[in-house]
Design a protein around this motif. Sequence first.
Motif, PDB file in Angstrom:
ATOM      1  N   LYS A   1       0.874  -1.156   0.098  1.00 26.35           N
ATOM      2  CA  LYS A   1       0.013  -0.015   0.104  1.00 26.35           C
ATOM      3  C   LYS A   1       0.811   1.198  -0.210  1.00 26.35           C
ATOM      4  N   THR A   2       0.520   2.264  -0.724  1.00 24.02           N
ATOM      5  CA  THR A   2       1.065   3.609  -0.622  1.00 24.02           C
ATOM      6  C   THR A   2       0.800   4.187   0.865  1.00 24.02           C
ATOM      7  N   GLY A   3       1.583   4.613   1.333  1.00 23.64           N
ATOM      8  CA  GLY A   3       1.692   4.862   2.811  1.00 23.64           C
ATOM      9  C   GLY A   3       2.405   4.108   3.654  1.00 23.64           C
ATOM     10  N   SER A   4       3.001   2.961   3.012  1.00 26.97           N
ATOM     11  CA  SER A   4       3.958   2.106   3.685  1.00 26.97           C
ATOM     12  C   SER A   4       5.327   2.111   2.874  1.00 26.97           C
ATOM     13  N   LEU A   5       5.485   2.720   1.839  1.00 30.38           N
ATOM     14  CA  LEU A   5       6.582   2.632   0.812  1.00 30.38           C
ATOM     15  C   LEU A   5       7.865   3.621   1.323  1.00 30.38           C
ATOM     16  N   GLY A   6       7.609   4.372   2.012  1.00 28.28           N
ATOM     17  CA  GLY A   6       8.436   5.375   2.430  1.00 28.28           C
ATOM     18  C   GLY A   6       8.881   5.315   4.002  1.00 28.28           C
ATOM     19  N   ASP A   7       9.620   6.390   4.563  1.00 32.21           N
ATOM     20  CA  ASP A   7       9.768   6.520   5.923  1.00 32.21           C
ATOM     21  C   ASP A   7       8.600   7.038   6.916  1.00 32.21           C
ATOM     22  N   ALA A   8       7.857   7.711   6.305  1.00 31.52           N
ATOM     23  CA  ALA A   8       6.621   8.166   6.868  1.00 31.52           C
ATOM     24  C   ALA A   8       5.778   8.590   5.681  1.00 31.52           C
ATOM     25  N   ALA A   9       4.406   8.708   6.295  1.00 31.39           N
ATOM     26  CA  ALA A   9       3.341   9.145   5.082  1.00 31.39           C
ATOM     27  C   ALA A   9       2.246   9.762   5.962  1.00 31.39           C
ATOM     28  N   GLY A  10       1.624  10.848   5.284  1.00 30.54           N
ATOM     29  CA  GLY A  10       0.528  11.667   5.903  1.00 30.54           C
ATOM     30  C   GLY A  10      -0.705  11.494   4.883  1.00 30.54           C
ATOM     31  N   HIS A  11      -1.778  11.220   5.711  1.00 26.24           N
ATOM     32  CA  HIS A  11      -3.188  10.826   5.146  1.00 26.24           C
ATOM     33  C   HIS A  11      -4.117  11.813   5.425  1.00 26.24           C
ATOM     34  N   SER A  12      -5.012  12.429   4.611  1.00 24.83           N
ATOM     35  CA  SER A  12      -6.037  13.236   4.774  1.00 24.83           C
ATOM     36  C   SER A  12      -7.424  12.259   4.640  1.00 24.83           C
ATOM     37  N   PHE A  13      -8.359  12.466   5.640  1.00 22.79           N
ATOM     38  CA  PHE A  13      -9.613  12.020   5.610  1.00 22.79           C
ATOM     39  C   PHE A  13     -10.781  12.917   5.254  1.00 22.79           C
ATOM     40  N   TYR A  14     -10.342  13.840   4.686  1.00 27.63           N
ATOM     41  CA  TYR A  14     -11.440  14.996   4.392  1.00 27.63           C
ATOM     42  C   TYR A  14     -12.436  14.422   3.730  1.00 27.63           C
ATOM     43  N   PRO A  15     -13.790  14.860   3.926  1.00 29.67           N
ATOM     44  CA  PRO A  15     -14.820  14.359   3.342  1.00 29.67           C
ATOM     45  C   PRO A  15     -14.710  13.726   2.015  1.00 29.67           C
TER      46      PRO A  15
END
Length: 378
Positions: free
Chosen positions: A173-187
Motif C-alpha cells: 500500500k502507498t503509505g508504507s513505501l517510505g519512511d513516513a506518510a501523511g493521510h487526509s480523511f477530508y470528506p
Amino acid sequence: MIKYLDLKAINSLYDDEIRSAVSRVLDSGWYLKGEATRRFEQHYAEYIGTRYCIGCGNGLDALTLIFRAYMEMGVMQRGDEVIVPANTYIASILAITECGLKPVLVEPSWETLQIDDTLIEQAITERTKAIMIVHLYGCCAYTDRIGEICREHGLKLIEDNAQAHGCTFEGKKTGSLGDAAGHSFYPTKNLGALGDAGAVTTNDETLARTIEALGNYGSSSKYVFDYVGRNSRMDEIQAAILDVKLKHLDADNQRRKEMVARYQREVSNPLLRLLLVADEQYSRPSRATRDSVYHILPIFCERRDDLKKYLSDNGVETQIHYPIPPHKQRCYNFQLNHLSLPITEKIHAQELSIPCHQALTKEEVDLVIDLLNGFIPA
C-alpha cells in the motif's frame, strides 16, 4: 444535474452502520483519545501495512507533524531542503514552509502526471534532506528509482497519501513505501470522514512517539510537555465513522476502477486526453505493478474552460484540480513566483475532473461519456 461528487449519496450507502457507530461514541461519554481512535489507528495501520498509525486533526497537520518530528529528532533543521512535485496541491508545500524548510519544486512527467524521477537527482544539494512524493489523483508516484535515490543520498522518503487510500505498488500500500506518510480523511477522499481528520503512518517508533506528543500539545504524559506542540487530534466520532468506511474501502475503490475503465474504453474524442491506467503511462524500465484508486479522474483539454461550460450546460458538474499552481500563488510571491515550470503550468491550464465515485449510476456514466464524445468547441 449530475454532481461532481455527491457526498450525501455516498455516505447514505453506510447510513445504518455510521449511525450505530456514532451512537456508541455518544453512549461512551469519551470523545477524544479514546477507544474508537485507538481501534481505527490499529485497523488503518494493519490496512496500510505499517507498525504505527497516529491520528491527527487533518492531512496538512499530518505532513507538518512529520517534518516537525524530524526536526525535534535532529534529522532536519531550518533551511534544509525537501524535493516535492511542482503540480501538487498546495498543502504539500505549506507543510514544508511552515517548518522553516525550503521546498524544491520538481516538474512532473506529462505522461504520468507524477514527479519525474529523471529530474530528481539534479535538484539534490548538500541541504537536501528528503523527497516528498505525492500520489496525486489516487495514482502511485513511487518508482524503484526514487527509492534508489533516497538510499544513495541518505534522504528520507515522505509520502503525501491524501488522495490514494488503497493504492498499491508491487502489492504494498502507498503509505508504507517510505519512511513516513501523511493521510487526509477530508470528506471528499476515498476514505472520507464527516469532518476533518488525518493520520501519519510509519514503521519508525521514535518518529511515531514524537508525532503523537507533538499533536497533543507536545505532551508525552499528562501535564508533562517535552515539545512546543500543537493541538491536532482525531476525535472519537470521526474515528468511529472512518472505521466503518474502512471496511468498504476496497469495494468502493473497485467501483471507481471499473468506472475509469469504461471512460478509457469508450471516450474517443481526439480533443481529450484521459489519464492512462496504472502502468501504461510508465516507460518500460519504470514499470511495476501499480493499482490506482482514482480519487480524481482528470481529463486534459486545450479548450478546458469551453469543455467545462459545455458539460455544465448539459447537466454535468465538474471541478478543476487545480486552477493555479502552487508556484503562482500569491502566498509564495517572494519564494516561488519567479519559477518557470511549463509542464506544471500546462497541467493546471488543461485539467478538468469529471464525476467518478461509487454512488454514480450506469446511466449517469453513460451520459457523461456521450457528452464527452460529443464535445466540439465553437
